[in-house]
Design a protein around this motif. Structure first.
Motif, mmCIF file in Angstrom:
data_model
loop_
_atom_site.group_PDB
_atom_site.id
_atom_site.type_symbol
_atom_site.label_atom_id
_atom_site.label_comp_id
_atom_site.label_asym_id
_atom_site.label_seq_id
_atom_site.Cartn_x
_atom_site.Cartn_y
_atom_site.Cartn_z
ATOM 1 N N GLU A 195 0.858 -0.803 -0.127
ATOM 2 C CA GLU A 195 0.285 0.241 0.260
ATOM 3 C C GLU A 195 0.930 1.217 -0.040
ATOM 4 O OE1 GLU A 195 -2.329 0.227 3.489
ATOM 5 O OE2 GLU A 195 -3.769 -1.355 2.549
ATOM 6 N N ARG A 196 0.365 2.408 -0.974
ATOM 7 C CA ARG A 196 0.656 3.169 -0.661
ATOM 8 C C ARG A 196 1.169 4.230 0.706
ATOM 9 N NH1 ARG A 196 4.586 4.577 -3.543
ATOM 10 N NH2 ARG A 196 5.032 7.030 -3.659
ATOM 11 N N HIS A 197 1.698 4.994 1.970
ATOM 12 C CA HIS A 197 1.869 5.396 2.630
ATOM 13 C C HIS A 197 2.437 6.876 2.520
ATOM 14 C CE1 HIS A 197 -0.293 2.954 5.212
ATOM 15 N NE2 HIS A 197 -0.030 1.773 4.453
ATOM 16 N N GLY A 198 1.910 8.459 2.674
ATOM 17 C CA GLY A 198 2.258 9.680 1.707
ATOM 18 C C GLY A 198 3.170 9.200 0.738
ATOM 19 N N ARG A 200 5.782 6.896 0.267
ATOM 20 C CA ARG A 200 6.409 5.808 0.225
ATOM 21 C C ARG A 200 5.140 4.209 0.363
ATOM 22 N NH1 ARG A 200 11.536 6.364 1.507
ATOM 23 N NH2 ARG A 200 11.996 3.855 1.552
ATOM 24 N N TRP A 201 6.094 3.126 -0.602
ATOM 25 C CA TRP A 201 4.828 2.072 -0.032
ATOM 26 C C TRP A 201 5.233 0.933 0.715
ATOM 27 C CZ3 TRP A 201 1.405 0.089 -3.821
ATOM 28 C CH2 TRP A 201 1.157 1.192 -5.160
ATOM 29 N N VAL A 202 4.369 0.252 1.592
ATOM 30 C CA VAL A 202 4.633 -0.356 2.866
ATOM 31 C C VAL A 202 3.811 -1.933 2.124
ATOM 32 C CG1 VAL A 202 4.299 -0.921 5.405
ATOM 33 C CG2 VAL A 202 4.740 1.478 4.401
ATOM 34 N N GLN A 215 6.956 -7.116 7.386
ATOM 35 C CA GLN A 215 7.114 -5.560 6.392
ATOM 36 C C GLN A 215 8.464 -5.015 5.867
ATOM 37 O OE1 GLN A 215 3.955 -3.352 8.557
ATOM 38 N NE2 GLN A 215 5.996 -1.841 8.540
ATOM 39 N N SER A 217 10.074 -1.042 3.587
ATOM 40 C CA SER A 217 9.288 0.354 2.916
ATOM 41 C C SER A 217 9.921 0.587 1.353
ATOM 42 C CB SER A 217 8.743 0.922 3.538
ATOM 43 O OG SER A 217 10.220 1.526 4.073
ATOM 44 N N TRP A 236 -2.804 -4.403 -5.944
ATOM 45 C CA TRP A 236 -2.662 -2.779 -6.121
ATOM 46 C C TRP A 236 -3.489 -2.016 -6.045
ATOM 47 C CZ3 TRP A 236 2.631 -4.202 -5.696
ATOM 48 C CH2 TRP A 236 3.441 -4.673 -6.902
#
Ligand SMILES: Cc1cc2nc3c(=O)[nH]c(=O)nc-3n(C[C@H](O)[C@H](O)[C@H](O)COP(=O)(O)OP(=O)(O)OC[C@H]3O[C@@H](n4cnc5c(N)ncnc54)[C@H](O)[C@@H]3O)c2cc1C
Length: 567
Positions: A195-198, A200-202, A215, A217, A236
């Motif tokens: 998933e994208r967080h801000g 970055r990808w996590v 996990q 990133s 995704w």
């Protein structure tokens, strides 16, 4: 600590410039190219590296002679350029080899016409190989008596390249190059979700061997999941202009059919007027391939495939006895991921075999994902460079490309290796001089790493002994594999780092007392039983001969310490 554990520790909770999903040729070459230019890279594959399509190829590095039939001159030109470049960079690993095509009187092309085609191929290939030849029927009879010339009108010989060891080992050489440049890489690690967080990808990853989830990133993702790129993108929520369709191809490994060892590839037109080949693999021959449209990446060699290939061979070769199912040593199957566009007309309706075999690299700038669709082993350096250009576009700074992330060591290093091997009379130590000098083999497979192997053999000559009958693997190679080739399961070594599973029959492997030693060197005495059981399909399935086989001697163990630190 085993190499894989170290790398998983680095990936767990790590923070990377790029996370690469898929360790087939496309993922491996991407990792080598990005890491070689200073990017902080993680590479994962849910199986072993190269355990899907990239272990099922014909092992050929070629410009696509057969695409001339469809007048795909630009594709052939580009592929020949890639072939020439790869052959120059891997002089020991990729050999130029003659493709010896016997043409039937009733076949689609007359020899003179095929010779014109071969000449054009040579021109388009910018004379990167020796010149082609036109062959009379008599010449074919003398040069390759195994060909049945009864209805042959004549033939041609053109040239391309062949990977001497195997495709999967070639892929691993890029993984190793990436690791040497600082990449974190692990086999048997699956991408579960991302998933994208801000900015970055996590990503959630799963260690398939232990089931542990963790996990990591990354700023960008490269989707190199081969036949699975579409489903990965879908997971995704990414839509693309390209997608993949599948063409199944199989190969059968049989005892050597040609007269001389590793001398040429035989090419024939099958009954459907499609080219198929008899390709050398060590002391065996590989026959194939087929080209069948399928809807799933998961395929098997079925009875029809076998019957078809055997009948084609038996009709075209003068063998002492017709080839039967009992002669099959190993079967390989895979799907070619072929690229079509999602926009425009449905190209899957066109003649299947005419679908382009060229790769496509597509970037989603918003999501910061680069996807590699299709491709060939032959084209791998271009893929590495194209993906690097896209990653740079996405804002990851890369060092200047010095082209040192691929290729074999410099000529002076090679000369020094052969000098040392000559001084210690290495090639006289081996038990089977008829196949290939040991020095050539060690240099090809290990390059600079082969110097330490010479040390170990000087310390303990038993390190130069063959470990499993006719497998062409010596003891010291096992120690090297244990240290640096991330062998997680026994099959990784038997099928991909080596080609033992392909060239030695199941019955011979089951009677191999050396296999216990192989397992003990690779995994240590405590883990060997588990890995043997996994390989044979259960603890009760491990053959008695293997169970009772001796482990490594103390002398071999201490010589192995040159290469491997105790686990
Ligand atoms: C029969 C046949 C003959 C061929 N002959 C030749 C030849 O002679 N010369 C040539 O140049 N090319 C040849 N090719 C083409 C070439 O082999 C392929 O194009 C190439 O291997 C594709 O590589 P890839 O990296 O895209 O895919 P793959 O090798 O399939 O790699 C994709 C990897 O992604 C991994 N993966 C997928 N999903 C996940 C996930 N969620 N998490 C982690 N990992 C994941 C898979 O495990 C797999 O290992 C041939 C192909 C076939 C089928």
């Amino acid at each position: 600590m085993p190499l894989r554990t170290t790398h998983i520790d680095r990936i767990r909770d790590g923070s990377f410039d790029t996370l690469i999903i898929g360790g087939g040729i496309n993922g491996a070459v991407t990792a080598a190219s990005l890491a070689g230019r200073g990017a902080n890279v993680a590479l994962v594959d849910r199986g072993d590296f190269a355990s899907f399509t990239s272990q099922a190829s014909s092992n050929l590095v070629w410009g696509g002679f057969k695409y001339l039939e469809n007048y795909e001159l630009w594709l052939v030109f580009k592929l020949c350029q890639s072939r020439n470049r790869l052959m120059r960079a891997y002089r020991a690993n990729i050999k130029q080899i003659g493709f010896y095509a016997a043409l039937d009187q009733k076949g689609p092309y007359k020899p003179w016409f095929a010779a014109l085609g071969a000449l054009s191929y040579w021109f388009v290939g910018q004379f990167g190989t020796k010149a082609p030849r036109l062959l009379s029927r008599d010449k074919i009879e003398t040069e390759e008596p195994a060909i049945n010339t009864k209805s042959v009108a004549g033939g041609i010989e053109y040239r391309d390249g062949i990977l001497i060891d195997n495709d999967a080992r070639f892929v691993f050489s890029f993984v190793r190059s990436a690791i040497e440049a600082g990449a974190a890489a692990a086999n048997y690690v699956e991408l579960v979700s991302a998933e994208r967080h801000g900015d970055r990808w996590v990503a959630r990853l799963r260690d398939v061997d232990t089931n542990e989830e963790f996990q990591t990133s990354a700023r960008t993702i490269v989707n190199a999941a081969g036949p699975f790129v579409d489903e990965t993108n879908r997971s995704w929520g990414l839509t693309t202009n390209h997608r993949i369709v599948y063409s199944k191809g199989i190969h059968l490994v049989v005892p050597r059919l040609t007269t001389r060892y590793h001398s040429k590839v035989l090419a024939f037109y099958d009954d459907t007027e499609r080219l198929f080949y008899v390709i050398p693999m060590g002391r065996r021959s590989v026959i194939g391939t087929t080209d069948t449209r399928v809807d799933t990446p998961f395929t098997e060699v079925d009875e029809d495939d076998i019957e078809f290939l055997l009948s084609q061979i038996n009709a075209r070769m003068d063998l002492d006895a017709p080839l039967t199912k009992d002669d099959i040593i190993a079967r390989r199957t895979g799907v070619r991921p072929l690229v079509v566009t999602t926009t425009g007309s449905d190209q899957t309706d066109v003649d299947w075999t005419k679908l382009s075999r060229k790769h496509a690299v597509e970037t989603d700038h918003r999501q910061r994902v680069v996807t590699i669709f299709g491709g060939k082993l032959t084209d791998c350096l271009n893929v590495g460079e194209e993906v690097a250009a896209e990653i740079e576009e996405l804002g990851i700074p890369l060092e200047k490309d010095l082209h040192n992330w691929y290729g074999e060591p410099a000529e002076v290093t090679k000369e020094e290796f052969f000098r040392q091997a000559r001084l210690m009379k290495l090639d006289r130590l081996r038990s089977k001089p008829e196949v290939e000098p040991l020095s050539d083999r060690l240099w090809r497979r290990y390059g600079r790493r082969a110097f330490a192997m010479l040390d170990a053999i000087r310390e303990e000559p038993a390190m130069a002994e063959d470990i499993i009958g006719s497998a062409d693997y010596i003891r010291v190679e096992l120690y090297e594999a244990a240290r640096s080739e991330m062998v997680t399961k026994l099959e990784d070594f038997m099928r991909r780092r080596s080609k033992i599973d392909l060239v030695v029959s199941d019955a011979d492997i089951a009677h191999s007392a050396g296999l216990r030693e192989v397992a003990e060197i690779l995994f240590g005495p405590d883990e060997a039983d588990r890995r043997l059981a996994e390989y044979f399909g259960g603890p009760d399935e491990v053959p008695e001969v293997v169970n009772a086989g001796p482990g490594p001697t103390q002398a071999a163990r201490s010589a192995g310490d040159f290469l491997i630190s105790p686990r």
